[in-house]
Design a protein around this motif. Structure first.
Motif, short mmCIF file in Angstrom:
data_model
loop_
_atom_site.label_atom_id
_atom_site.label_comp_id
_atom_site.label_asym_id
_atom_site.label_seq_id
_atom_site.Cartn_x
_atom_site.Cartn_y
_atom_site.Cartn_z
N PHE B 104 -5.60 8.80 -5.08
CA PHE B 104 -4.98 10.21 -5.28
C PHE B 104 -5.95 11.10 -4.38
N LEU B 107 -4.88 10.07 -0.82
CA LEU B 107 -3.65 10.69 -0.54
C LEU B 107 -3.74 11.99 -0.07
N PHE B 235 6.64 5.15 4.11
CA PHE B 235 5.74 5.43 2.88
C PHE B 235 6.44 4.59 1.41
N LEU B 236 7.63 5.03 1.48
CA LEU B 236 8.36 4.51 0.20
C LEU B 236 8.61 3.08 0.42
N LEU C 70 -0.34 13.37 -11.08
CA LEU C 70 -0.21 14.11 -10.14
C LEU C 70 1.21 14.09 -9.59
N LEU C 72 3.98 15.49 -7.77
CA LEU C 72 4.31 16.35 -6.33
C LEU C 72 5.58 17.04 -6.63
N THR C 133 3.76 9.42 -9.36
CA THR C 133 3.69 10.29 -8.33
C THR C 133 4.75 10.15 -7.26
N TYR C 137 7.64 12.62 -5.68
CA TYR C 137 7.69 13.09 -4.23
C TYR C 137 9.03 12.65 -3.63
#
Lengths: 404, 299, 609
Positions: B104, B107, B235-236, C70, C72, C133, C137
């Motif tokens: 993280f 990130l 990203f996904l 986390l 987002l 996370t 997002y």
């Protein structure tokens, strides 16, 4: 060097970015909210330059009611929240007589309630989807009911009956698409398909396929933002320009013709109230003044610059006629009709807080520029005039859209 | 609302179906080109580079300026690869290597890098620049035409993917880096220079991002925010890919990207996007080990 | 009332900070009020937005700093809360006239609703931190895409797609003699609401809820194995964070009078972690500090040339923070305080006090008769093509020791994990105290009477011995006073009474093992599973462990999974051998030692039986 650096140095040089704390007694302050940075800054920088040029001219001509005009400007960074914040700053802390600026419709909607609550006049100077009716917000840009009507009539003669609409999937796009449908019915055109694009889209292969399936004679394209501008590129590269016409109401408003390659840009037809190539005496003078102040013009002057210049001029004219820069007095003048000669030609303020415009139809050439095809004179914003009359009912404060 | 349904009767003919397939392949290949660099970095290093979009953007500008200066397009592509590879190595050395194992934190740190790059690009390049345009030439099927460049991109995406796969499976560097990922201590103790390998991998992934930017620039104008459109989907695809990063990412892009693209053709493009995101959430929920979770294979 | 007669100073400190939990928020609120009342109108206007973003950052700190996830997606709840406030306020303003507090309440409720749904999806799916996370997002991406295209009218409120919702009325209440329609009044009203919300949250995060959350943050599995349904707790925390974000959204709406889909922009969503990192993650006040600092920084940079570079500066700040100051401002503050408070730590005794297992007699009850308490019937489990558990039938008693051995890959761990519920079997039954439990979650099995001690000493390192024991003590009885008593008893038994206020990470390895045993004991289980308890122990420690297992087995069933043959021999108990997932044979260790086939298995000479 690129526009941004130039703008930064210009801003530092002109140094009106410092909020005024100690002011000379005999100035009247106006506030400016422009996107000098962020994704909209190509518009914001020119709006800012146009505003300051106009203020300079006004001051040279004696100012407003004997006072010099002073500009307090904030960089809204292409961010709606900043528009809210700085609009409040201009009113609470800087106590300006009028506010100018805004590019995206959402930025205008952020400022509009603040202006209304605090009874301060606000000029929004960009083309938009139309329909705003609010005593304190004045719109100097052109609306779909002014651009689309004349353009569609022309396109029918030129290309044929069948039209396909490619529009961004938000208010500007959906409302413009609605107007295309309205005018299509009026002029006997057939809408064979519509596609609404998310703002982030840059890959138009599916759109291009649908267009080919529907076989239109021409396409009305309203892509917004740098990503959607690649639509023109892809449309041309797919070989479609040879058999399908392409027209737009916002092509050129943000110098898309510079970004789009020369090949792709050739033949695109656009309509707005102003292009740099417009041939009027006022425009020649305007461009001369611009060059004198900012040096040789490298990026074409856009319609928003013309609209901002007009906003300042109208405000100054109205304030001088009224003998005061109090918002209500200025608004009163404007509602009753202020007429001016502007770089686009003659403009006149209307009881809907919109303007009568000159509308130009241009065609892209092979050199990142335009040729004027024809000029439509004294075009009224039919829709806005029909739903909004602030002389009769000044308490209205909303945005009308067809079907609501 | 359904597109194209308005007034005309639509009959699905062979040309339309084939062309739809071609269009869908084109969209997938564009995403794939944009995703490869991110997949390499995440799959081989466990680092999420949220600045990937900005790396692509930088590569686009390098190709743009060098082509405008007269360098042949293909050479400019090579230039983009090299420039971003060097840039990536520097970033890895200064920032990334201090954050290994802290998923993280990388990130967030790479998000910060992205912000700086984005704003820096606006300052240096302005918000818009003239493009270089697409080369002429079309592919035709029946009454449909498509720019031939997109056809080339389909081929390029396959070649690129295969090349990356082979590099990591067949070359010494590839095998070493896969070892370093699976068991860094073990790898280190048998003499694999893990630190150097990591720098090389990040550099390679960055180079791929730069190359992607250059490949995309004829079709998509180079602007500071051009990467944003690709990054979320890339990203996904990468985080749902699972342990076989390349196979998994390709599968996600073909599967999810395909479904999303077709939804976009039938309905609206907005719905296509929402479909993409929703399916991704479902994959994350019901296949927590990733799309390639149960597979046996190398990459 | 329990007397704190050990670790005196530190104990008193703990007690004080526990009772005065409301002190910090109140002090901050007072300071903020003083600022609010003495500042200029314009700064009051600006500061209101800083406070609102502070509350939003606070909501992230709740789920990230406290919960360890986390998220987002806090801006999703923020935006939904903002829109909800707008819709409710526009419609109710004519009816309610004054005070739109109700609208703020609705903002919070909308946050609860949305976060409840998302949280249920995430936590009941038992997803890991990365998936969590990313799902949050992706929610932001979806909202951003959908909000731009969605326009509708609800009553007199118009949600205008990309143009947003405008003309939202502000709060209209009187506080401390200020009407909130003035800038000062608005700030005071906002601060008051924020104060109340913060107070409520801090109160909720005290023991026991807060302690369970701390446990979850440090070690989810351990906390579950103490009998807590971690899914529920995590969902609750997520929903609280969502509610707070929703309230912040409502307050934002009332300040800005306008809300648009840009509130869902990814760039906005990633800004919130910056606030939290600047102020210090986990401190709870850090979010406010961060929002204040960044807000002031943006203000100081101004609206001109320098201000335009805000994005760049924030990006640089983020990089620097992550690399060099990961604990933010609160980390700096804590290290300063830490240096001055060193002397109040309990002195670390070099000598240990021996555990006193005789005291177990007063703590646990001996079962009346020996009977089967746990049975597995026909248990099967496959992973891909590998059979890990093959038709295993076994019974365990409510007292005495039973050992499970077998070579590597025999399926011992799988079988153990299936019994405790971490793995669910493909087929077969598990019967515990006459109930079929194969579908129950581990926490439920613990509540029924299972105790589990895994190989690695899983104690909560950042917490004191007291907190560790209290967490396990509280789990089944849910009574604070009784839990206190149990802690005192168990700490005596395991010989850590003198180190109650020492952080677990400062204990020796052996002491940590004892603490772990103590935690299991305090659950008063009826059967205990131990996974390789002798691992990593010295001979002395091993002997001690054998001793305690013998004594323990008087009161509870003890199941030991082990490798170490000397250890097993010393236990002198029935042994079952597993091989390739199935039961191979059972008997005493002496019988098995003389069985050549058993030897074959261990040496890998076995032909398929």
């Amino acid at each position: 060097m690129k526009t941004s650096i130039k703008a930064l140095t210009t801003a530092i040089a002109i140094s009106s970015a410092v909020p005024g704390m100690l002011l000379a007694e005999d100035t009247v302050k106006i506030g400016a909210l422009h996107d000098l940075t962020g994704s909209f800054n190509i518009y914001g920088i020119q709006q800012s330059e146009a505003l300051k040029l106009a203020v300079k001219k006004v001051n040279e001509d004696g100012g407003v009611n004997g006072e010099k005009v002073e500009v307090i400007e904030y960089d809204t960074q292409s961010d709606d929240a900043r528009y809210t914040q700085y609009a409040n700053t201009l009113i609470i802390r800087d106590q300006v007589a009028a506010m100018f600026g805004g590019l995206a419709s959402s930025s205008r909607e952020a400022v509009r309630p603040v202006a209304h609550q605090n009874e301060t006049i606000y000029f929004y100077s960009a083309l938009y989807e139309g329909g705003v009716c609010d005593k304190y917000t004045f719109l100097t840009g052109v609306t779909p009911s002014q651009q689309l009507g004349v353009m569609l009539k022309w396109a029918k003669e030129e290309y044929g009956d069948k039209v396909y609409v490619v529009a961004p999937d938000y208010n500007f796009g959906t409302i413009s698409a609605h107007w295309v449908n309205e005018y299509a019915e009026e002029y006997g055109l057939e809408v064979v398909g519509e596609d609404f694009l998310p703002v982030s889209q840059s890959d138009f292969s599916s759109t291009l396929q649908q267009i080919q399936t529907s076989e239109p004679d021409f396409v009305v394209a309203l892509p917004v933002g740098s990503r959607q501008t690649s639509f023109y590129e892809q449309f041309s590269a797919a070989g479609l320009k040879d058999r399908i016409g392409i027209i737009s109401t916002n092509y050129g408003s943000g110098n898309q013709q510079v970004v789009v390659s020369a090949n792709a840009g050739e033949g695109i037809v656009a309509s707005q109230n102003y292009f740099q190539v417009v041939d009027t005496e006022s425009n020649s003078e305007f461009l001369e003044m611009w060059e004198a102040e900012y040096g040789e013009i490298s990026d074409p002057i856009i319609s928003e610059a013309n609209d901002t210049w007009n906003a300042v001029m109208l405000w100054a004219e109205a304030a001088n006629s009224a003998g005061s820069s109090e918002s209500d007095a200025v608004i009163d003048q404007l509602l009753n009709g202020v007429e001016l000669d502007s770089p686009e030609g003659k403009i006149k303020s209307l009881p809907s807080n919109h303007l009568m415009h000159q509308v130009y139809l241009v065609e892209g050439d092979s050199n990142h520029s335009f040729n004027v095809i024809t000029k439509y004179e004294d075009v009224m914003p039919e829709y806005e005039q029909s739903v909004c009359n602030l002389l009769e009912d000044p308490s209205v404060s909303r945005q009308f859209s067809p079907g609501s | 609302m359904i597109k194209g349904e308005n007034k005309k009767e639509q009959s699905m003919d062979f040309a339309q179906i084939t062309f739809t397939g071609l269009t869908t392949l084109s969209s997938i290949s564009i995403l794939l080109i944009a995703t490869l660099g991110l997949a390499v970095i995440f799959g081989m290093m466990g680092v999420i580079n949220l600045a990937h979009g900005e790396f692509i953007m930088l590569g686009a500008f390098v190709t743009l300026f060098s082509t405008q200066a007269g360098v042949p397009f293909v050479l400019s592509l090579g230039l983009s690869f090299v420039a971003l590879a060097i840039y990536g190595a520097v970033i890895e050395y200064i920032i990334i290597r201090h954050l290994y194992g802290r998923l993280f934190d990388t990130l967030l740190a790479t998000w910060g890098i992205g912000l700086v790059m984005y704003q820096g690009a606006i300052l240096l390049f302005g918000s818009y620049t003239s493009g270089i345009g697409l080369p002429a030439g079309t592919i035709g099927i029946g009454k449909y035409t498509m720019s031939s460049y997109f056809g080339i991109l389909i081929l390029v995406s396959v070649i690129l993917t295969a090349t990356v796969y082979l590099i990591f499976v067949k070359t010494k560097y590839g095998v070493m880096s896969r070892a370093a990922i699976q068991n860094p201590q073990m790898a280190g103790s048998i003499g694999i220079p893990t630190k150097k390998i990591n720098t090389i991998t990040f550099s390679f992934g960055s180079g791929l991002a730069g190359l992607a930017g250059g490949l995309l620039v004829p079709a998509f104008p180079a602007t500071p925010d051009m990467g944003v459109a690709f990054v979320s989907k890339a990203f996904l695809a990468v985080v749902t890919a699972g342990p076989m990063i390349i196979s998994g990412a390709v599968t996600t892009l073909i599967g999810v990207g395909g479904v999303s693209s077709i939804s976009g053709i039938i309905f609206t493009s907005v719905i296509g996007d929402v479909v993409f995101f929703t399916i991704t959430i479902l994959i994350l929920r019901f296949f927590p080990t990733g799309v390639s979770g149960g597979w046996h294979g190398k990459l | 009332m329990v007397s704190f007669n050990s670790g005196g100073e530190a104990g008193k400190k703990m007690k004080i900070s526990a009772s005065f939990w409301w002190l910090y928020p109140s002090v901050f609120f007072l300071l903020a009020l003083i600022f609010a009342l003495t500042t200029s109108q314009y700064l009051a206007y600006l500061a209101t937005s800083w406070a609102v973003f502070g509350l939003l950052a606070f909501s992230l700190d709740i789920i990230w700093g406290k919960g360890g996830d986390l998220s987002l997606g806090q801006t999703v709840f923020f935006g939904v809360g903002a829109y909800t406030y707008g819709i409710v306020a526009i419609n109710l303003a004519p009816v309610l006239g004054n005070s739109l507090l109700l609208a703020v309440l609705f903002g919070g409720l909308s946050g609860v609703l949305v976060s409840g749904i998302i949280g249920y999806f995430i936590y009941y799916g038992r997803l890991g931190p990365l998936q969590t996370t990313i799902i949050t997002y992706t929610m932001v991406l979806i909202m951003a895409t959908v909000a731009i295209s969605t326009s509708f009218e609800l009553g007199s409120a118009r949600v205008g797609g990309a143009n947003g919702m405008t003309g939202i009325p502000p709060l209209t209440i009187d506080i401390l003699g200020f009407n909130s329609l003035t800038r000062h009044g608005a700030l005071v009203a906002t601060l008051t609401i924020i104060f109340i919300v913060t107070l409520v949250v801090v109160a909720v995060l005290k023991k026991p809820f807060g302690l369970v959350i701390d446990g979850i943050r440090q070690d989810v599995l351990k906390t579950e194995l103490l009998g807590y349904d971690v899914r529920k707790y995590r969902l609750a925390l997520f929903t609280i964070a969502g509610c707070v974000a929703g309230v912040a959204g409502g307050l934002y709406s009332s300040w800005a009078a306008y809300v648009s889909p840009s509130i869902f922009a990814v760039t906005q969503a990633l800004l919130i972690p910056i606030y939290v990192l600047v102020g210090g993650r986990g401190s709870l006040y850090g979010g406010f500090l961060g929002a204040l600092f960044i807000g002031w920084l943006t203000f100081w940079l101004g609206g001109g040339v320098a201000g335009g570079q805000t994005t760049l500066i924030l990006g640089a700040i983020l990089i620097l923070l992550v690399l060099f100051v990961p604990k933010g401002a609160s980390g700096l503050i804590n290290s300063i305080i830490g240096k001055t408070m060193r002397k109040t730590h309990a002195p670390i005794n070099e000598e240990s006090i021996a555990p006193d297992l005789e005291k177990l007699n007063y703590f646990l009850e001996e079962p009346e008769e020996k009977k089967v308490i746990l049975e597995t019937k026909g248990l099967n489990k496959k992973f891909g093509g590998v059979v890990a558990t093959d038709n295993v039938n076994m019974s365990f008693y409510n007292k005495g020791i039973h050992c499970l051995i077998g070579p590597n890959g025999a399926g011992k761990s799988t079988y153990l994990n299936t019994c405790i519920g971490v793995i669910k079997p493909d087929s077969g039954y598990i019967v515990f105290k006459d109930e079929k439990i194969e579908k129950l979650e581990p926490c439920q099995r613990v509540q029924l009477g299972m105790g589990i001690k895994l190989q690695v000493a899983k104690v909560l390192e950042e917490k004191t011995v007291w907190d560790n024991l209290w967490l396990s003590s509280y789990s089944k009885i849910k009574n604070k006073e009784e839990a206190n008593d149990i802690v005192m008893s168990v700490s005596d038994i395991i010989g850590l009474r003198h180190k109650l206020y020492v952080n677990a990470e400062e204990l020796s390895h052996g002491e940590q093992q004892w603490l772990d045993i103590g935690m299991v004991l305090s659950l008063k289980p009826e059967i205990i599973f131990l996974d390789e308890p002798a691992a990593g122990m010295t001979k002395i420690e091993r002997d001690r462990t054998v001793n305690i297992l013998h004594i323990l087995s008087k009161f509870v069933g003890v199941v030991v999974v082990e490798h170490d043959m000397d250890f097993i021999r010393a236990l002198e108990s029935p042994v079952t051998v597993l091989h390739q997932g199935a039961v191979f044979t059972s008997g005493s260790i002496e019988e098995l030692r003389q069985n050549p086939e058993v030897l074959d298995i261990y040496l890998g000479r076995q032909k398929d039986a």
